[in-house]
Design an enzyme around this catalytic site. Sequence first.
Site, PDB file in Angstrom:
ATOM      1  N   TYR A 127       0.847  -1.187   0.000  1.00 37.31           N
ATOM      2  CA  TYR A 127       0.000   0.000   0.000  1.00 37.31           C
ATOM      3  C   TYR A 127       0.886   1.242   0.000  1.00 37.31           C
ATOM      4  O   TYR A 127       1.363   1.688   1.016  1.00 37.31           O
ATOM      5  CB  TYR A 127      -0.919   0.021   1.214  1.00 37.31           C
ATOM      6  N   HIS A 195      -0.039 -12.058   1.152  1.00 37.20           N
ATOM      7  CA  HIS A 195      -1.015 -11.188   0.507  1.00 37.20           C
ATOM      8  C   HIS A 195      -1.713 -11.864  -0.670  1.00 37.20           C
ATOM      9  O   HIS A 195      -2.925 -11.728  -0.850  1.00 37.20           O
ATOM     10  CB  HIS A 195      -0.330  -9.901   0.040  1.00 37.20           C
ATOM     11  N   SER A 274     -12.900  -4.841   2.444  1.00 45.95           N
ATOM     12  CA  SER A 274     -13.936  -4.159   1.647  1.00 45.95           C
ATOM     13  C   SER A 274     -15.333  -4.592   2.072  1.00 45.95           C
ATOM     14  O   SER A 274     -16.158  -4.961   1.232  1.00 45.95           O
ATOM     15  CB  SER A 274     -13.730  -4.418   0.150  1.00 45.95           C
ATOM     16  N   PRO A 275     -15.650  -4.545   3.376  1.00 52.57           N
ATOM     17  CA  PRO A 275     -16.939  -5.053   3.842  1.00 52.57           C
ATOM     18  C   PRO A 275     -18.130  -4.228   3.375  1.00 52.57           C
ATOM     19  O   PRO A 275     -19.268  -4.692   3.435  1.00 52.57           O
ATOM     20  CB  PRO A 275     -16.802  -5.002   5.375  1.00 52.57           C
ATOM     21  N   ARG A 278     -16.057  -1.467  -1.097  1.00 45.60           N
ATOM     22  CA  ARG A 278     -15.273  -0.300  -1.512  1.00 45.60           C
ATOM     23  C   ARG A 278     -16.110   0.980  -1.498  1.00 45.60           C
ATOM     24  O   ARG A 278     -15.953   1.852  -2.350  1.00 45.60           O
ATOM     25  CB  ARG A 278     -14.662  -0.540  -2.887  1.00 45.60           C
ATOM     26  N   PHE A 280     -19.345   1.309  -1.999  1.00 46.38           N
ATOM     27  CA  PHE A 280     -20.578   1.315  -2.782  1.00 46.38           C
ATOM     28  C   PHE A 280     -21.820   1.075  -1.925  1.00 46.38           C
ATOM     29  O   PHE A 280     -22.859   1.732  -2.104  1.00 46.38           O
ATOM     30  CB  PHE A 280     -20.510   0.268  -3.901  1.00 46.38           C
ATOM     31  N   GLY A 282     -22.390   1.907   0.951  1.00 51.30           N
ATOM     32  CA  GLY A 282     -22.717   3.069   1.769  1.00 51.30           C
ATOM     33  C   GLY A 282     -23.620   4.055   1.060  1.00 51.30           C
ATOM     34  O   GLY A 282     -24.113   5.012   1.656  1.00 51.30           O
TER      35      GLY A 282
END
Length: 400
Positions: A127, A195, A274-275, A278, A280, A282
Amino acid sequence: MDNKIFKTELQHKDNGNESNRRNFLKNAALLGAGMSILPLVTKASSSGDRSQMNTVTTDNKDFSPTKITTRRTLGSGNSSMEISTLGFGVMGMNHHRGYHPDRKAMIKLLHQAVDQGVTLFDTAETYGPFINEELAGEGLYPYRNKVAIATKFGHQFVNGKHTGELNSRPEHIRKVAEDSLKRLRVDTIELFYQHRLDPKVPIEDVAGAVKDLIKEGKVRRFGVCEVSAQTIRRAHTVQPLTAVQSEYHLMWREPEKEILPVLEELGIGFVPYSPINRGFLGGDFNEHTRFNSGNDNREILPRFTPEALRANLAFVEVLNRFGKTRGMTSAQISLAWLLNQKPWIVPIPGTTKFAHLAENMRSLDFTITPDEWHELESALSKITIIGDRYPAVLQNNVQN
């Protein structure tokens, strides 16, 4: 689906029982740092018993965010790890999520997350690369004995740039561990994930390398990301896994087929990234949203094209209707649904805003019955989801 419910005894009422996410976020944003938190009473043991769900009682007469006092346990035996019921994904503070506030603001938000009871923070060398680990290391250094930082290995970098290749050779794993320890400013990596699976290196060799690091005290626990049930079994035989991390949310339920059953069998925890899909789920995006900042991977994801966004808004509309009579936002429903699936699931939503942090914490404050969850899932099952979660080149790096 597990019928056990993640329960909190809260009567969440407002005028007409209507949910308004925008008003919620506006009120939460006014709180800022240093605000006083109402006392919470834990009504279940925090012993990490995997058979028990936690219960919290709190007064909900204002917009003070919930402080997490409940715990969940990832893994079992000597590999177990007791952490807060919700974790925090640090990635989006500088990587793959577009424009973001400056470093000072993000460090302040990390402090606020700790103040709200979060004890698990997730990052990775890739990251940035490296910048996100440095951010987590600086921001969480004052709390280094109170929180756990998880990070990841498995990518190849040359002169600080990602080559696009994977590298999980044992000698490389050791180097990554040494470098991550310095960036994170810790003596031990609490949870060290592979990862992505490296097809050139047997998973047994990977597990063996991490096992050696555990013996040396440089790593405490082992995890893997986005792998098959067979790979999980093979890795777990060499070095017991504490957690598996994979994408999992209401719009991506593939882990339910093979991954969750094997984790339950072996006593391994699950950390969905990404629960809220990402962001969306929300409800913040529509077909006019553009992800062209140069630092947002949603720009290349098939599920975030204008056509897919337009079609998939029907999914969010169902969540909004469900939440309207319960005083819940669509993001809160998404997190509460995940927590309801298994008592050993710990989502790691990320954000760059205190208001969203407060909103996420509030997902712990609702009681939803099995019949209500069935009602929601039945309505969502009628919607056809448009777009794959990854383009083909990235999909090749995950095992389904």
